[in-house]
Design an enzyme around this catalytic site. Structure first.
Site, PDB file in Angstrom:
ATOM      1  N   HIS A 183       0.831  -1.198   0.000  1.00  8.84           N
ATOM      2  CA  HIS A 183       0.000   0.000   0.000  1.00  8.84           C
ATOM      3  C   HIS A 183       0.870   1.255   0.000  1.00  8.84           C
ATOM      4  CE1 HIS A 183      -3.150   2.602   2.227  1.00  8.84           C
ATOM      5  NE2 HIS A 183      -3.534   2.476   0.970  1.00  8.84           N
ATOM      6  N   HIS A 214      -1.301  10.558  -2.876  1.00  9.04           N
ATOM      7  CA  HIS A 214      -2.630  10.216  -2.350  1.00  9.04           C
ATOM      8  C   HIS A 214      -3.522  11.433  -2.138  1.00  9.04           C
ATOM      9  CE1 HIS A 214      -5.625   9.391   0.811  1.00  9.04           C
ATOM     10  NE2 HIS A 214      -5.736   8.228   0.196  1.00  9.04           N
TER      11      HIS A 214
END
Ligand code: G3P
Ligand code: CA
Length: 270
Positions: A31, A73
């Site tokens: 991740h 992100h």
């Protein structure tokens, strides 16, 4: 003759058990890269993840003011660089001036926000890519460029695309029905997912770990949808053993080094 039949049976049994164990392996998704070891989404974090043997590196896509796909992100650069402001208000040249490493540690001073193309060029076919799309200011602007890059780099067999946006996934599916797509599920929607609807355009679902149980995983598997589970950084260690016991197909991990170690000991799809 009898001896040869017995040998043949043994060979068949060995062959079956090997292919079963391969099928049962849980897929590991790093991740944002090896984000506990290096600043998230940087080439260094991805490189560490590949070295640790991840199956996929996860990439959150955003688009610059001049239409370049980059790996970051947040909506702004504030948390993960020394700059301030919305990502979509910067050109790529401006973003390249920012330091994306010092916030994590001085050791990583000078790390850059990488473009998707740089990531593809760096790792090529040496890893797989789990790429998240999202609308930008309500518009589906990244899908065409993403598909173009995947095609140009010859990576269609190395990519899974994930999104919380059904529209984004449907747009991609219309243009390329071969790339596997994963419908991410918001925390409070997991129980309401209509698997028959999702199955029309996606190959899997991506629920949040604490919202699922074994029945949910079985329900998805019954219609042929794979289950890719994500965690909140804080609850991964608590929920990882539970979701693995449900027979999920893949897990995102924020602690890749630890997860690789645990997986190498004993864990496979139940
Ligand atoms: O892509 C799955 C997971 O990454 C969703 O959460 O906010 O980290 O993108 P987020
Ligand atoms: Ca993500």
């Amino acid at each position: 003759m009898k001896k040869y039949i017995i040998i043949l049976l043994i060979l068949l049994l060995v062959g079956c058990s090997q292919s079963e164990s391969q099928e049962e392996k849980v897929t590991l998704i790093a991740h944002r890269g090896a984000k506990n070891l290096a600043p998230e989404h940087t080439l260094t974090a991805y490189n560490k993840a590949v070295e640790l043997g991840t199956d996929f590196i996860e990439i959150d896509l955003r688009m610059t003011k001049d239409g370049q796909l980059i790996s970051i992100h947040d909506e702004t650069v504030d948390r993960t660089t020394n700059g301030e402001g919305e990502v979509s208000q910067f050109t790529l040249a401006e973003l390249e001036q920012l330091d994306a490493g010092s916030w994590f540690s001085n050791e990583y001073q000078g790390e850059k926000i990488p473009t998707l193309e740089e990531i593809f060029d760096t790792f090529g076919k040496n890893t797989n890519y789990f790429i998240e799309t999202r609308p930008m200011n309500g518009e589906l602007v990244m899908e065409d460029e993403l598909l173009r890059l995947i095609e140009e780099k010859g990576l269609k067999d190395y990519v899974i695309i994930q999104s919380f946006s059904r529209d984004s996934l449907k747009k991609i599916h219309q243009q390329n029905s071969e790339i596997p797509l994963v419908q991410l599920l918001y925390v409070n929607l997991t129980k309401e997912v209509r698997e028959d609807e999702v199955k029309e355009y996606a190959t899997g679902v991506g629920p949040y770990a604490p919202t699922i149980d074994k029945e949910f995983v079985e329900r998805m598997h019954e219609v042929g949808l794979e289950v890719y589970v994500w965690f909140d950084n804080k609850d991964e260690k608590e929920f990882m053993p539970k979701v693995l016991s449900y027979g999920v197909d893949a897990v995102f991990t924020d602690f890749l080094d630890n997860t690789v170690e645990v997986m190498s000991q004993d864990i496979s799809k139940q």
